[in-house]
Design an enzyme around this catalytic site. Structure first.
Site, mmCIF file in Angstrom:
data_model
loop_
_atom_site.group_PDB
_atom_site.id
_atom_site.type_symbol
_atom_site.label_atom_id
_atom_site.label_comp_id
_atom_site.label_asym_id
_atom_site.label_seq_id
_atom_site.Cartn_x
_atom_site.Cartn_y
_atom_site.Cartn_z
ATOM 1 N NE ARG A 250 -0.024 -8.242 1.374
ATOM 2 C CZ ARG A 250 -0.149 -9.015 0.070
ATOM 3 N NH1 ARG A 250 0.456 -8.105 -0.999
ATOM 4 N NH2 ARG A 250 -0.765 -10.108 -0.071
ATOM 5 C CD GLU A 279 -3.855 -2.536 -0.828
ATOM 6 O OE1 GLU A 279 -4.412 -3.349 -1.586
ATOM 7 O OE2 GLU A 279 -2.452 -2.106 -0.938
ATOM 8 C CG HIS A 298 -2.246 -4.553 -4.348
ATOM 9 N ND1 HIS A 298 -2.401 -4.653 -3.057
ATOM 10 C CD2 HIS A 298 -1.540 -5.191 -4.750
ATOM 11 C CE1 HIS A 298 -1.848 -5.830 -2.410
ATOM 12 N NE2 HIS A 298 -1.032 -6.125 -3.720
#
Length: 328
Positions: A250, A279, A298
């Site tokens: 994360r 993000e 991601h």
């Protein structure tokens, strides 16, 4: 944010509120294949609401959508206490994937709202991604490719993984999978975890010693109050100037401003990042322009087999939660 809605209500019996459920599908991965699962929703008398989602829904977005929703197939949406208190009919959150750090689980439990996920869903693809970063840095493949395309013929100094020490912070499912792969390359492994464990082939050490001794550091722990900004200015100062840090867990586990500073000042040699504090990563982020930084959007979970499994398990979790009802 603008919302577009796609429903199955035209084929559902609406004699009373008990005859069907209304479900918000906000997980981008599920939205992209929603047509494949329309028969499931129709068979189970579920009307689906599909909002436009770029990466996730924030609290304000959810407040505009949640009031009459029975269930949610969510991604990393911000389910706060405020959202839950407006969700008078909400029975279940079926998280697409594993991480539930964006959900106020304590408040959900107080209100009797079930929260489900799919544990251990992406262990293999994420562990593969960690090794891909390590190999890219050690064998200089991305940089050699760029140089060759620019017409150069210059041999870059590389290193064998057998000569390197890997430090793994968070020796859970993914951390263990990373370790197994690294051991096959002959790497020496240092581990650090909040739990007292002794995995095979791993020397468990303090975070301080791991940071000082490792050539590569892989972040594989959960995001929680104790791991927020776990790696910052002080931690980067402890690392070798030749070390690389890899984060597939994360984004907020690493303090991004300190990372950028460490890379600029060459306090560390590089960073492999699949996740970021915010993000999508800003187009103006300095990380995008750094030659010593390998980036991905991601995407370490990418795997057709893993995605198919998560799709089905998420639907099973949704239906289980809808049928069980709100527990408070």
């Amino acid at each position: 944010m603008e919302y577009s809605f796609i429903g199955l209500s035209h084929g559902l019996p609406k004699v009373n509120d008990n005859m069907y459920w209304k479900v918000l599908v906000s997980a981008p991965y599920m939205q992209s294949v929603i047509d494949e699962f329309r028969p499931f929703f129709k068979e189970n008398n579920i009307e689906i609401i599909i909002p436009a989602v770029k990466e996730r829904l924030e609290e304000a977005d959810l407040l505009n959508l949640i009031e009459d929703i029975d269930g949610v197939i969510c991604g990393d949406d911000r389910f706060t206490a405020k959202v839950f208190h407006k969700a008078k009919k909400l029975k279940v959150l079926a998280k697409w994937g594993t991480g539930v750090d964006s959900i106020d689980k304590v408040e959900a439990q107080k209100l009797g709202i079930s929260v489900f996920n799919t544990p251990n869903a992406f262990t293999d693809p994420v562990a593969d991604s960690v090794l891909a970063y390590i190999l890219s840095f050690s064998r200089k493949v991305p940089w050699s490719t760029v140089a060759m395309r620019q017409g150069e013929w210059r041999k870059k100094p590389c290193i064998s993984l057998k000569e390197c020490v890997l430090g793994v912070i968070g020796v859970g499912n993914i951390g263990t999978a990373v370790i197994k792969r690294a051991l096959s390359f002959g790497m020496k492994i240092l581990g650090n975890d909040v739990k007292k464990i002794r995995p095979f082939g791993v020397e468990m050490v303090s975070k301080l010693n791991l940071l000082k001794k490792s050539d590569y550091i892989s972040i594989n722990c959960d995001l929680n109050p104790t791991s927020f900004h776990l790696i910052g200015e002080k931690e980067f100062a402890l690392m070798k100037p030749t070390a690389c840090i890899i984060n597939t867990a994360r984004g907020p586990i690493i303090e991004e401003k300190s990372l950028i500073s460490a890379l600029r000042q060459k306090k560390i040699a590089g960073a492999g990042l699949d996740v970021f504090e915010d993000e999508p990563l800003s187009k103006n982020s300095p990380l995008r322009k750094m030659d010593n930084c390998l980036l991905a959007p991601h995407n370490a979970n990418s795997s057709p087999a893993a995605w198919a499994y998560v799709h089905q398990n998420t639907l099973n979790n949704l239906l289980k939660g809808l049928k069980s009802g709100r527990k408070a």
